[in-house]
Design a protein around this motif. Structure first.
Motif, mmCIF file in Angstrom:
data_model
loop_
_atom_site.group_PDB
_atom_site.id
_atom_site.type_symbol
_atom_site.label_atom_id
_atom_site.label_comp_id
_atom_site.label_asym_id
_atom_site.label_seq_id
_atom_site.Cartn_x
_atom_site.Cartn_y
_atom_site.Cartn_z
ATOM 1 N N ASP A 13 0.802 -1.221 0.000
ATOM 2 C CA ASP A 13 0.000 0.000 0.000
ATOM 3 C C ASP A 13 0.837 1.274 0.000
ATOM 4 O OD1 ASP A 13 -2.324 -1.458 -0.036
ATOM 5 O OD2 ASP A 13 -2.656 -1.334 2.134
ATOM 6 N N CYS A 14 1.948 1.264 0.748
ATOM 7 C CA CYS A 14 2.703 2.504 0.949
ATOM 8 C C CYS A 14 3.953 2.630 0.086
ATOM 9 C CB CYS A 14 3.083 2.641 2.424
ATOM 10 S SG CYS A 14 1.674 2.715 3.533
ATOM 11 N N GLN A 15 4.476 1.517 -0.423
ATOM 12 C CA GLN A 15 5.643 1.589 -1.302
ATOM 13 C C GLN A 15 5.274 1.343 -2.762
ATOM 14 O OE1 GLN A 15 9.301 -0.407 0.083
ATOM 15 N NE2 GLN A 15 8.313 -0.731 2.054
ATOM 16 N N LEU A 16 4.504 0.295 -3.026
ATOM 17 C CA LEU A 16 4.238 -0.072 -4.415
ATOM 18 C C LEU A 16 3.147 0.786 -5.052
ATOM 19 C CD1 LEU A 16 4.502 -3.967 -4.305
ATOM 20 C CD2 LEU A 16 6.282 -2.214 -4.172
ATOM 21 N N ARG A 17 1.986 0.860 -4.414
ATOM 22 C CA ARG A 17 0.882 1.619 -5.008
ATOM 23 C C ARG A 17 1.233 3.093 -5.182
ATOM 24 N NH1 ARG A 17 -3.989 -1.223 -5.072
ATOM 25 N NH2 ARG A 17 -4.072 -3.094 -3.737
ATOM 26 N N ASP A 20 3.318 4.063 -8.526
ATOM 27 C CA ASP A 20 2.681 3.785 -9.811
ATOM 28 C C ASP A 20 2.711 2.309 -10.189
ATOM 29 O OD1 ASP A 20 1.195 4.690 -11.973
ATOM 30 O OD2 ASP A 20 2.947 4.882 -13.267
ATOM 31 N N VAL A 21 2.686 1.438 -9.186
ATOM 32 C CA VAL A 21 2.489 0.007 -9.448
ATOM 33 C C VAL A 21 0.990 -0.248 -9.309
ATOM 34 C CG1 VAL A 21 3.048 -2.351 -8.769
ATOM 35 C CG2 VAL A 21 4.772 -0.545 -8.559
ATOM 36 N N HIS A 22 0.347 -0.582 -10.413
ATOM 37 C CA HIS A 22 -1.114 -0.686 -10.443
ATOM 38 C C HIS A 22 -1.618 -2.026 -10.963
ATOM 39 C CE1 HIS A 22 -0.497 0.027 -14.712
ATOM 40 N NE2 HIS A 22 0.176 1.117 -14.405
ATOM 41 N N ASP A 23 -0.723 -2.893 -11.425
ATOM 42 C CA ASP A 23 -1.140 -4.186 -11.957
ATOM 43 C C ASP A 23 -1.662 -5.062 -10.811
ATOM 44 O OD1 ASP A 23 -0.868 -6.176 -14.409
ATOM 45 O OD2 ASP A 23 -0.149 -7.230 -12.632
ATOM 46 N N ILE A 24 -2.937 -5.449 -10.885
ATOM 47 C CA ILE A 24 -3.584 -6.153 -9.771
ATOM 48 C C ILE A 24 -2.945 -7.513 -9.483
ATOM 49 C CG2 ILE A 24 -5.750 -7.105 -8.910
ATOM 50 C CD1 ILE A 24 -5.557 -4.038 -8.927
ATOM 51 N N PRO A 25 -2.716 -8.377 -10.493
ATOM 52 C CA PRO A 25 -2.056 -9.656 -10.183
ATOM 53 C C PRO A 25 -0.665 -9.483 -9.585
ATOM 54 C CG PRO A 25 -3.133 -9.761 -12.327
ATOM 55 C CD PRO A 25 -3.164 -8.322 -11.899
ATOM 56 N N LEU A 26 0.056 -8.460 -10.040
ATOM 57 C CA LEU A 26 1.389 -8.223 -9.499
ATOM 58 C C LEU A 26 1.309 -7.779 -8.042
ATOM 59 C CD1 LEU A 26 4.455 -8.026 -9.987
ATOM 60 C CD2 LEU A 26 4.086 -5.670 -10.769
ATOM 61 N N LEU A 27 0.406 -6.880 -7.728
ATOM 62 C CA LEU A 27 0.230 -6.447 -6.344
ATOM 63 C C LEU A 27 -0.174 -7.625 -5.456
ATOM 64 C CD1 LEU A 27 -1.647 -3.083 -6.975
ATOM 65 C CD2 LEU A 27 0.669 -3.324 -6.044
ATOM 66 N N ARG A 75 8.168 -2.162 -10.104
ATOM 67 C CA ARG A 75 8.031 -1.400 -11.353
ATOM 68 C C ARG A 75 8.710 -2.118 -12.510
ATOM 69 N NH1 ARG A 75 7.204 4.275 -11.305
ATOM 70 N NH2 ARG A 75 7.686 4.192 -13.539
ATOM 71 N N MET A 76 9.843 -2.758 -12.241
ATOM 72 C CA MET A 76 10.538 -3.494 -13.297
ATOM 73 C C MET A 76 9.695 -4.684 -13.761
ATOM 74 S SD MET A 76 14.424 -3.326 -11.751
ATOM 75 C CE MET A 76 15.247 -4.218 -13.079
ATOM 76 N N LEU A 77 9.131 -5.417 -12.814
ATOM 77 C CA LEU A 77 8.296 -6.561 -13.171
ATOM 78 C C LEU A 77 7.032 -6.115 -13.903
ATOM 79 C CD1 LEU A 77 8.631 -8.761 -9.961
ATOM 80 C CD2 LEU A 77 9.631 -9.206 -12.211
ATOM 81 N N GLN A 78 6.471 -5.000 -13.489
ATOM 82 C CA GLN A 78 5.286 -4.488 -14.175
ATOM 83 C C GLN A 78 5.595 -4.172 -15.634
ATOM 84 O OE1 GLN A 78 1.983 -1.853 -12.409
ATOM 85 N NE2 GLN A 78 3.432 -0.372 -13.213
ATOM 86 N N ALA A 79 6.782 -3.629 -15.879
ATOM 87 C CA ALA A 79 7.180 -3.295 -17.248
ATOM 88 C C ALA A 79 7.337 -4.537 -18.118
ATOM 89 C CB ALA A 79 8.491 -2.498 -17.237
#
Length: 223
Positions: A13-17, A20-27, A75-79
């Motif tokens: 919640d406080c570091q990833l979201r 700009d990490v928004h991918d639901i499966p990744l979160l 962020r790297m994995l999201q990319a």
């Protein structure tokens, strides 16, 4: 036994979201995989801090290896935009945390470390958690693992000062590679995408990461 679930939720919640990490499966994967199980014994309390963590201590002959900051790794994995069933190569996998996240996303993962002892340590952590879908191998990081190529996604866990040419060549058409590069004396997370025999790249965000010895430039070299 300490319950790390609240710390894991706070990380999401406080570091990833907020980064700009928004991918639901990744979160969801970051919220489910116990990061504290992939750090050396005695450092579990630091697992969810916003810093790189050394993970190679006590492994005979292992190169110095770090787990990337949660927000940088996410962020790297999201990319990479990993799809279920895709084959992924996790370079400098450390104790296997990023490999576990990739497997949770449904990838078929090849996790690469530089020596057998380090690879064995990663295998033990993954097996202890019952994480399937990851094959841990040892070998030169800069050479990748051509036996299982091509890969839809390649993650390099660290900073590179040299172009990872052999790894780029192991991408499938349309495949993606993400790493942290030193550009203009600053760190940048960079995404490469293969199209036929050509490779495009773009900076996706500013980032810092420890340099990987296998990709360290000689003095005077300019990327």
């Amino acid at each position: 036994m300490v319950d790390f679930a609240p710390a894991r939720r706070m990380m999401v919640d406080c570091q990833l979201r907020t980064f700009d990490v928004h991918d639901i499966p990744l979160l969801a994967a970051f919220d489910e995989i116990p990061r504290e199980r992939f750090v050396p014994a005695g450092r579990e309390s630091l697992a969810y801090s916003d810093q790189e963590l050394p993970v190679s201590d006590g492994i005979a002959g292992a190169e110095r290896r770090f787990m990337l900051k949660p927000m940088v790794l996410a962020r790297m994995l999201q990319a990479l935009a990993v799809e279920p069933g895709a084959r992924a190569l996790d370079v400098a996998c450390g104790l296997g945390y990023a490999s576990a996240i990739l497997a949770r996303l449904g990838a078929e993962v090849v996790a690469l470390e530089a020596n057998e002892a380090a690879a064995a340590a990663a295998s033990e952590r993954l097996a202890a958690l019952g994480i399937a879908g990851v094959t841990v191998v040892s070998g030169a990081l800069e050479a990748g693992h051509a036996e299982r190529a091509p890969y839809a996604a390649i993650l390099i866990n660290g900073l590179v000062e040299l172009e990872p040419r052999a790894l780029l060549e192991q991408l499938a058409d349309g495949g993606r590679l993400v790493c942290v590069e030193r550009r203009a004396k600053a760190g940048r997370a960079v995404l490469y995408v293969r199209s036929g025999d050509a490779f495009g790249s773009r900076v996706i965000f500013d980032a810092s990461a420890p340099v990987l010895p296998a990709f360290k430039a000689e003095p005077g070299f300019v990327f």
